[in-house]
Scaffold this motif. Structure first.
Motif, short mmCIF file in Angstrom:
data_model
loop_
_atom_site.label_atom_id
_atom_site.label_comp_id
_atom_site.label_asym_id
_atom_site.label_seq_id
_atom_site.Cartn_x
_atom_site.Cartn_y
_atom_site.Cartn_z
N GLN A 1 -0.84 7.90 -1.14
CA GLN A 1 -1.30 6.58 -1.28
C GLN A 1 -1.27 6.07 -0.26
O GLN A 1 -0.29 5.65 0.54
CB GLN A 1 -0.54 5.70 -2.41
CG GLN A 1 -0.72 4.25 -2.37
CD GLN A 1 -0.07 3.71 -3.71
OE1 GLN A 1 -0.52 4.08 -4.87
NE2 GLN A 1 0.74 2.89 -3.64
N ARG B 1 -9.15 0.18 -3.66
CA ARG B 1 -8.07 1.10 -3.31
C ARG B 1 -7.66 1.77 -4.53
O ARG B 1 -7.36 3.08 -4.61
CB ARG B 1 -7.04 0.39 -2.51
CG ARG B 1 -5.80 1.36 -2.45
CD ARG B 1 -4.89 0.73 -1.36
NE ARG B 1 -3.48 1.19 -1.41
CZ ARG B 1 -2.43 0.69 -2.26
NH1 ARG B 1 -2.61 -0.11 -3.18
NH2 ARG B 1 -1.26 1.41 -2.06
N GLN B 2 -7.34 0.89 -5.64
CA GLN B 2 -6.79 1.46 -6.66
C GLN B 2 -7.80 2.29 -7.43
O GLN B 2 -7.23 3.45 -7.84
CB GLN B 2 -6.30 0.23 -7.53
CG GLN B 2 -5.01 0.43 -8.26
CD GLN B 2 -3.93 0.84 -7.39
OE1 GLN B 2 -3.72 0.29 -6.34
NE2 GLN B 2 -3.33 2.06 -8.03
N CYS C 1 -3.99 13.54 -2.49
CA CYS C 1 -4.22 12.52 -1.83
C CYS C 1 -2.96 11.30 -1.82
O CYS C 1 -2.78 10.78 -2.83
CB CYS C 1 -5.50 11.54 -2.18
SG CYS C 1 -5.92 10.32 -1.21
N ILE D 1 -9.88 9.86 -7.43
CA ILE D 1 -9.51 11.16 -6.43
C ILE D 1 -8.64 11.82 -7.03
O ILE D 1 -8.41 13.18 -6.98
CB ILE D 1 -9.42 10.79 -4.62
CG1 ILE D 1 -10.59 10.36 -4.47
CG2 ILE D 1 -8.92 11.84 -4.20
CD1 ILE D 1 -10.73 10.14 -2.92
N ASN D 2 -7.26 11.33 -7.39
CA ASN D 2 -6.17 11.99 -7.80
C ASN D 2 -6.48 12.77 -9.14
O ASN D 2 -5.81 13.57 -9.86
CB ASN D 2 -4.98 11.12 -7.78
CG ASN D 2 -4.42 11.07 -6.38
OD1 ASN D 2 -4.59 12.10 -5.56
ND2 ASN D 2 -3.87 10.03 -5.93
N LEU E 1 -8.29 5.77 -5.41
CA LEU E 1 -7.23 6.54 -5.52
C LEU E 1 -7.10 7.30 -6.88
O LEU E 1 -6.92 8.49 -6.91
CB LEU E 1 -6.11 5.64 -5.13
CG LEU E 1 -4.81 6.52 -4.63
CD1 LEU E 1 -5.05 7.21 -3.23
CD2 LEU E 1 -3.78 5.31 -4.24
N GLU E 2 -7.11 6.34 -7.74
CA GLU E 2 -7.21 7.27 -9.25
C GLU E 2 -8.29 8.06 -9.29
O GLU E 2 -7.83 9.23 -9.89
CB GLU E 2 -7.17 6.00 -10.28
CG GLU E 2 -5.88 5.18 -10.30
CD GLU E 2 -6.03 4.03 -11.10
OE1 GLU E 2 -6.76 3.97 -12.07
OE2 GLU E 2 -4.98 3.26 -11.25
N GLU F 1 -1.25 2.88 2.35
CA GLU F 1 -0.62 1.50 2.34
C GLU F 1 -1.23 0.59 3.18
O GLU F 1 -0.93 -0.60 3.22
CB GLU F 1 0.75 1.52 2.56
CG GLU F 1 1.60 2.53 1.76
CD GLU F 1 3.15 2.49 1.97
OE1 GLU F 1 3.40 2.75 3.13
OE2 GLU F 1 3.94 1.58 1.07
N PRO G 1 -7.94 12.47 1.58
CA PRO G 1 -7.61 13.66 0.58
C PRO G 1 -7.65 14.92 1.36
O PRO G 1 -8.26 15.25 2.28
CB PRO G 1 -8.59 13.50 -0.48
CG PRO G 1 -9.75 12.78 -0.16
CD PRO G 1 -9.29 11.78 0.96
N TYR H 1 -13.12 2.99 1.74
CA TYR H 1 -13.38 2.33 0.57
C TYR H 1 -14.09 0.72 0.89
O TYR H 1 -13.86 -0.09 0.15
CB TYR H 1 -12.45 1.96 -0.47
CG TYR H 1 -11.05 1.85 0.14
CD1 TYR H 1 -10.18 2.93 0.40
CD2 TYR H 1 -10.56 0.76 0.09
CE1 TYR H 1 -8.86 2.65 0.88
CE2 TYR H 1 -9.23 0.34 0.41
CZ TYR H 1 -8.31 1.35 0.64
OH TYR H 1 -7.42 1.03 1.18
N VAL I 1 -9.21 6.61 2.22
CA VAL I 1 -8.45 7.51 2.07
C VAL I 1 -8.54 8.92 2.36
O VAL I 1 -9.78 8.99 2.97
CB VAL I 1 -8.62 7.43 0.21
CG1 VAL I 1 -7.99 6.50 -0.43
CG2 VAL I 1 -10.04 7.69 0.09
#
Ligand code: PLP
Length: 388
Positions: free
Chosen positions: A317, A300-301, A315, A307-308, A304-305, A319, A326, A366, A324
């Motif tokens: 975050q 996830r980390q 996107c 994509i952003n 997410l990094e 939980e 976006p 993911y 994800v």
């Protein structure tokens, strides 16, 4: 053949359509990276498989009670008591062929023509279709990126009409990954009690939460909320048991009796030896869930990094769950167009948000290995760059 009107209003699952195309490309030898499937990539934990094998050897191969093996119903009731503070007996539990089937049974038992079912969007693809198959009317309430894709108590209140029968709540959510806080759940419960609605809480991703996000089952918000709550859940996502087809519905006795009758005339009992795997999943230590959760948290980390870091994608975050979602609306195309082109030019499969009632977004799962996530996100970055 002239098909029944009820099937003509139902759309086939788009998540499956993209997956089929991606698999066909793979068979042709194309290096496709897929983020489309909504299932864990892990094998079912060994102790669960062994429990089912043992059951097979012990001859648990015959018809069982339509509502499920008594021991499994007990174990599920205990789990709901211990984990969620919900007071159900074994008689309040129906074992179903997955969480999908438990929701379907519920819709058939509860919804009549003219009944409205409130579904916040983005939603899981099957909710509106199940409502339509049961003859009801889905009432879609859109939520926004700014609100974290959560329905507010005010929005819920405004969507209610004299025909409202049921509200569908899904936290953690597929496709957004968002998790309602306990305070938000309590606020929704207040509206449900005040307006005397029913709520079905789809808690299939309950155990897949990150960064300390809490899960409050809406039925535990108050005794009055408990009286209006139905729980739908299952073993597929938390225990990597998607193919086993074991889920459950928990709720008031009259509903469980009615859904048991429906099941008794349709599927009968869930595969007997599969139910013994499910008993082991709840009865034995939960380390396996923790291990999968740790892997999901790292992925996830990373996703997410990545994509952003891509200009044009927004996107929040997530939980919970393993998706994800976006927002792609700055790129000036719809979600189907986006996913088609992404698959054709970069061989990356994702699911168009329109399937979940959100054409501004795209869903990436993911539940795949880190290496594929890294390579896939590099390709996504190239794709978005090529548009600009
Ligand atoms: C996967 C899923 C289900 C049910 O899955 P089963 O395989 O039928 O147990 C239910 N709700 C949501 C939101 C899901 O993503």
């Amino acid at each position: 053949m002239k098909l029944a009107a009820r099937v003509q209003q139902v759309t086939p699952s788009m998540t499956l359509a993209i997956d089929t195309k991606a698999k066909a490309m793979k068979r042709e030898g194309i290096d496709v990276i897929s983020f489309s499937v909504g299932e864990p990539d892990f094998d079912t934990p060994t102790h669960i498989r062994v429990a089912a094998e043992t059951a097979l050897e012990q001859g648990k191969t015959r018809y069982g009670a339509a509502a499920g093996e008594p021991r499994l119903r007990e174990v599920i009731a205990q789990k709901l008591q211990q984990d969620n503070g919900l007071c159900y007996g074994a008689e309040n539990i129906l074992v179903t062929n997955g969480g999908k089937h438990s929701l379907f049974n519920l819709m058939l038992a509860a919804i009549e023509p003219g009944d409205e079912v409130i579904i916040p969007a983005p939603y899981w693809v099957s909710y509106p279709e199940m409502v339509k198959l049961a003859g009801g009317t889905p009432v879609i309430v859109p939520t926004t990126l700014e609100s974290g894709y959560k329905i507010s108590p005010e929005q819920l209140r405004q969507a209610v009409t004299p025909r409202t029968k049921l509200f569908v709540l899904n936290s953690p959510s597929n496709p957004t990954g968002m998790v309602y806080t306990p305070a938000e759940i309590r606020a929704l419960a207040t509206v449900i009690v005040e307006l005397d609605l029913w709520v079905v809480s789809d808690e299939i991703y309950e155990k897949l939460r990150y960064g300390g996000a809490e899960h409050l089952s809406i039925g535990a918000a108050s005794p009055e909320a408990y009286d209006r709550t139905i729980i739908s859940s299952g073993f597929a996502k938390s225990y990597a048991m998607t193919g086993w087809r074991v889920g459950f519905l928990a709720g008031p006795l009259d509903l469980i009796k009615a859904t048991t009758t429906i099941q008794g005339h349709s599927t009968s009992n869930v595969c007997t030896f599969a139910q013994y795997g499910a008993i082991a999943a709840y009865e034995q230590p939960q380390d396996c869930v923790q291990e999968m959760l740790t892997a999901f948290a790292e992925r996830r980390q990373v996703i997410l990094e990545a994509i952003n870091a891509i200009p044009g994608l927004v996107c929040p975050q997530p939980e919970g769950a393993f998706y994800v979602f976006p927002d792609i609306s700055q790129l000036g195309m719809g979600s189907i167009d986006f996913c088609d082109k992404l698959l054709d030019t970069q061989q990356v499969a994702a699911v168009p948000g329109i399937a979940f009632g959100a054409d501004r977004c795209v869903r990436f799962s993911y539940a795949t290995d880190l290496e594929s996530i890294r390579r896939g996100m590099d390709r996504l970055a190239l794709f978005v760059k090529s548009l600009g």
